[in-house]
Scaffold this motif. Structure first.
Motif, mmCIF file in Angstrom:
data_model
loop_
_atom_site.group_PDB
_atom_site.id
_atom_site.type_symbol
_atom_site.label_atom_id
_atom_site.label_comp_id
_atom_site.label_asym_id
_atom_site.label_seq_id
_atom_site.Cartn_x
_atom_site.Cartn_y
_atom_site.Cartn_z
ATOM 1 N N GLU A 1 14.514 -63.018 -41.995
ATOM 2 C CA GLU A 1 13.156 -63.435 -42.375
ATOM 3 C C GLU A 1 12.529 -62.417 -43.324
ATOM 4 O OE1 GLU A 1 11.025 -66.321 -39.151
ATOM 5 O OE2 GLU A 1 10.810 -64.162 -38.819
ATOM 6 N N ALA A 2 12.715 -61.141 -43.022
ATOM 7 C CA ALA A 2 12.156 -60.093 -43.879
ATOM 8 C C ALA A 2 12.702 -60.210 -45.297
ATOM 9 C CB ALA A 2 12.463 -58.717 -43.297
ATOM 10 N N VAL A 3 14.009 -60.329 -45.423
ATOM 11 C CA VAL A 3 14.629 -60.437 -46.751
ATOM 12 C C VAL A 3 14.153 -61.692 -47.476
ATOM 13 C CG1 VAL A 3 16.834 -60.793 -47.933
ATOM 14 C CG2 VAL A 3 16.634 -59.034 -46.159
ATOM 15 N N SER A 4 13.946 -62.780 -46.734
ATOM 16 C CA SER A 4 13.541 -64.048 -47.357
ATOM 17 C C SER A 4 12.168 -63.978 -48.008
ATOM 18 C CB SER A 4 13.550 -65.177 -46.312
ATOM 19 O OG SER A 4 12.426 -65.107 -45.445
ATOM 20 N N ILE A 5 11.317 -63.026 -47.562
ATOM 21 C CA ILE A 5 9.972 -62.904 -48.144
ATOM 22 C C ILE A 5 9.839 -61.646 -49.005
ATOM 23 C CG2 ILE A 5 8.846 -64.288 -46.353
ATOM 24 C CD1 ILE A 5 7.909 -61.633 -45.065
ATOM 25 N N GLY A 6 10.957 -61.000 -49.296
ATOM 26 C CA GLY A 6 10.927 -59.822 -50.158
ATOM 27 C C GLY A 6 10.541 -58.543 -49.460
ATOM 28 N N ALA A 7 10.630 -58.524 -48.126
ATOM 29 C CA ALA A 7 10.258 -57.334 -47.359
ATOM 30 C C ALA A 7 11.429 -56.365 -47.250
ATOM 31 C CB ALA A 7 9.785 -57.735 -45.973
ATOM 32 N N ASN B 1 -1.663 -64.275 -41.275
ATOM 33 C CA ASN B 1 -0.830 -65.056 -42.191
ATOM 34 C C ASN B 1 0.390 -65.626 -41.496
ATOM 35 O OD1 ASN B 1 -1.627 -65.195 -45.025
ATOM 36 N ND2 ASN B 1 -1.559 -62.959 -45.016
ATOM 37 N N GLU B 2 0.999 -66.614 -42.159
ATOM 38 C CA GLU B 2 2.349 -67.063 -41.855
ATOM 39 C C GLU B 2 3.263 -66.469 -42.928
ATOM 40 O OE1 GLU B 2 3.010 -68.650 -39.129
ATOM 41 O OE2 GLU B 2 0.910 -68.971 -38.561
ATOM 42 N N LEU B 3 4.567 -66.750 -42.845
ATOM 43 C CA LEU B 3 5.521 -66.130 -43.773
ATOM 44 C C LEU B 3 5.180 -66.329 -45.247
ATOM 45 C CD1 LEU B 3 8.988 -66.674 -42.047
ATOM 46 C CD2 LEU B 3 7.695 -64.553 -42.264
ATOM 47 N N PRO B 4 4.802 -67.547 -45.712
ATOM 48 C CA PRO B 4 4.477 -67.692 -47.136
ATOM 49 C C PRO B 4 3.320 -66.800 -47.576
ATOM 50 C CG PRO B 4 4.849 -69.845 -46.148
ATOM 51 C CD PRO B 4 4.778 -68.853 -45.014
ATOM 52 N N GLY B 5 2.319 -66.636 -46.701
ATOM 53 C CA GLY B 5 1.196 -65.760 -47.014
ATOM 54 C C GLY B 5 1.615 -64.310 -47.100
ATOM 55 N N TYR B 6 2.484 -63.884 -46.181
ATOM 56 C CA TYR B 6 2.997 -62.523 -46.239
ATOM 57 C C TYR B 6 3.801 -62.292 -47.518
ATOM 58 C CZ TYR B 6 1.788 -61.488 -41.354
ATOM 59 O OH TYR B 6 1.122 -61.254 -40.184
ATOM 60 N N ALA B 7 4.622 -63.276 -47.886
ATOM 61 C CA ALA B 7 5.422 -63.149 -49.108
ATOM 62 C C ALA B 7 4.524 -62.936 -50.323
ATOM 63 C CB ALA B 7 6.297 -64.385 -49.297
ATOM 64 N N ALA B 8 3.422 -63.694 -50.382
ATOM 65 C CA ALA B 8 2.488 -63.576 -51.504
ATOM 66 C C ALA B 8 1.818 -62.201 -51.508
ATOM 67 C CB ALA B 8 1.442 -64.684 -51.431
ATOM 68 N N GLU B 9 1.443 -61.701 -50.330
ATOM 69 C CA GLU B 9 0.795 -60.391 -50.256
ATOM 70 C C GLU B 9 1.768 -59.273 -50.626
ATOM 71 O OE1 GLU B 9 -2.798 -61.126 -47.039
ATOM 72 O OE2 GLU B 9 -0.964 -60.166 -46.335
#
Length: 278
Positions: free
Chosen positions: A20-26, A259-267
Motif C-alpha cells: 500500500e505504501a509503495v502504491s501511493i508513493g510512500a 484521509n483515505e489512500l488517494p488523499g494521502y497519495a495527493a498529499e
C-alpha cells in the motif's frame, strides 16, 4: 528521496502495508501495534514479516513508525492503568524485535490531577522498567497539544522525562506539527526559532520522526484536531518548509491527516515538490 508516508491499517499484515505504501508513493509508514482504542494485539506472522522485510529492502522503504494505542496512560493515578500500559508497551517492544531498527511512538499520558512533576516521574519509572540495552527499537515520546492534563506539551517536560530514563540511548522524540502549533510553538512563522529551542532544551539528535498534520484550530489552542494539508491554520507552505528543512529532511515523516489512500497519495506528491509552494 524524502522518507514520507502515512498511517496505514495493520489488519492485513506488514507485506500488505508495504505494498500500500509503495502504491501511493510512500517510502515509510506508521501503524498501530494493536487496537488503538483497545488492548488486543494481532498474532505475529513471521512469514509475513520476512516477506515484508525483503519487499521493503527492494522498494526502498526506510524507518517505519509503530504507534502505541491511545488507551495507554503511563502516568495514570490508577496503578492498574499504569500496569496495563507497562505490559502492553513491553509486549509491543518484544514484538518490534522482529522489525529491528525502527521506532515506537507513544503519547506520554495525562497526569489526571496529580501534577506534571508526578506525571513525569511515573512515565520515567515505567520506561525504566521496560527498556533494556539489548533492544533494537528506539522509543519516542510524542509532543502533545496540551489539552486537559496531558504531559509533554512543553519541550522542558519531555527533556525531564528523558533525563530520568536510564537507557537514554533507546529514547527519542516524535514531533507532531499539529500538536506543537496547538501547544504554542509557532512553526508557521518561526520554524527555525522552534527548532533552535528544541535543540537547546532537548537536543535535535533526539528528534527521530515527525507527524505531518495541519490543524483545525488556531495557534496555541491546545485542542489537537488534525486537518488535511493546506486546509488548516498551518497551511501547505509551512508544512512544506518542515518537510524540506535541512535539519529535518532525513527523518521519517508520517501523515496522520483525515484521509483515505488517494488523499494521502495527493498529499505525499504535494509535499515532495522541491520548489517552495505559494
Amino acid at each position: 528521496m524524502l522518507k514520507i508516508g502515512c498511517h496505514l491499517s495493520s489488519s492485513k499484515g506488514f507485506l500488505h502495508m508495504g505494498k500500500e505504501a509503495v502504491s501511493i508513493g510512500a517510502t515509510t509508514f506508521q501503524f498501530f501495534t494493536r487496537n488503538p482504542r483497545g488492548s488486543k494485539a494481532k498474532a505475529l506472522d513471521e512469514k509475513d514479516i520476512e516477506a515484508y522485510l525483503a519487499y521493503a529492502k527492494e522498494h526502498g522503504i526506510g524507518t517505519i513508525v509503530a504507534h502505541a494505542p491511545y488507551t495507554l496512560n503511563a502516568c495514570s493515578a490508577d496503578a492498574k492503568v499504569r500496569e496495563f500500559a507497562k505490559e502492553a508497551m513491553a509486549d509491543d517492544l518484544r514484538r518490534m524485535e522482529y522489525l529491528p531498527g525502527n521506532v515506537y511512538n507513544f503519547h506520554p499520558g495525562s497526569h489526571v490531577g496529580q501534577g506534571v512533576e508526578k506525571g513525569i516521574e511515573l512515565i520515567a519509572e515505567l520506561l525504566n522498567e521496560i527498556l533494556t540495552p539489548q533492544l533494537h527499537t528506539t522509543v519516542l515520546l510524542e509532543t502533545m497539544a496540551g489539552k486537559g492534563s496531558e504531559v509533554g506539551s512543553r519541550f522542558e517536560e519531555l527533556a525531564q522525562i528523558l533525563s530520568l530514563v536510564e537507557c537514554k540511548e533507546k529514547m527519542g522524540v516524535c514531533l507532531d506539527t499539529c500538536h506543537v502549533y496547538d501547544a504554542g510553538y509557532d512553526i508557521r512563522e518561526d520554524l527555525d526559532g522552534v527548532l533552535a529551542e528544541f535543540d537547546r532544551v532537548i537536543g535535535l539528535e533526539r528528534l527521530k520522526a515527525i507527524h505531518v498534520n495541519d490543524t483545525k484550530n488556531p495557534f496555541c489552542s491546545h485542542k489537537d484536531r488534525h486537518e488535511k494539508i493546506g486546509e488548516g491554520f498551518l497551511g501547505t507552505q509551512a508544512l512544506h518548509r518542515v518537510v524540506h528543512h535541512p535539519l529535518l529532511k532525513n527523518l521519517p515523516f508520517c501523515l496522520e491527516t483525515p484521509n483515505e489512500l488517494p488523499g494521502y497519495a495527493a498529499e505525499i506528491r504535494l509535499l515532495r515538490e522541491e520548489k517552495q509552494l505559494s
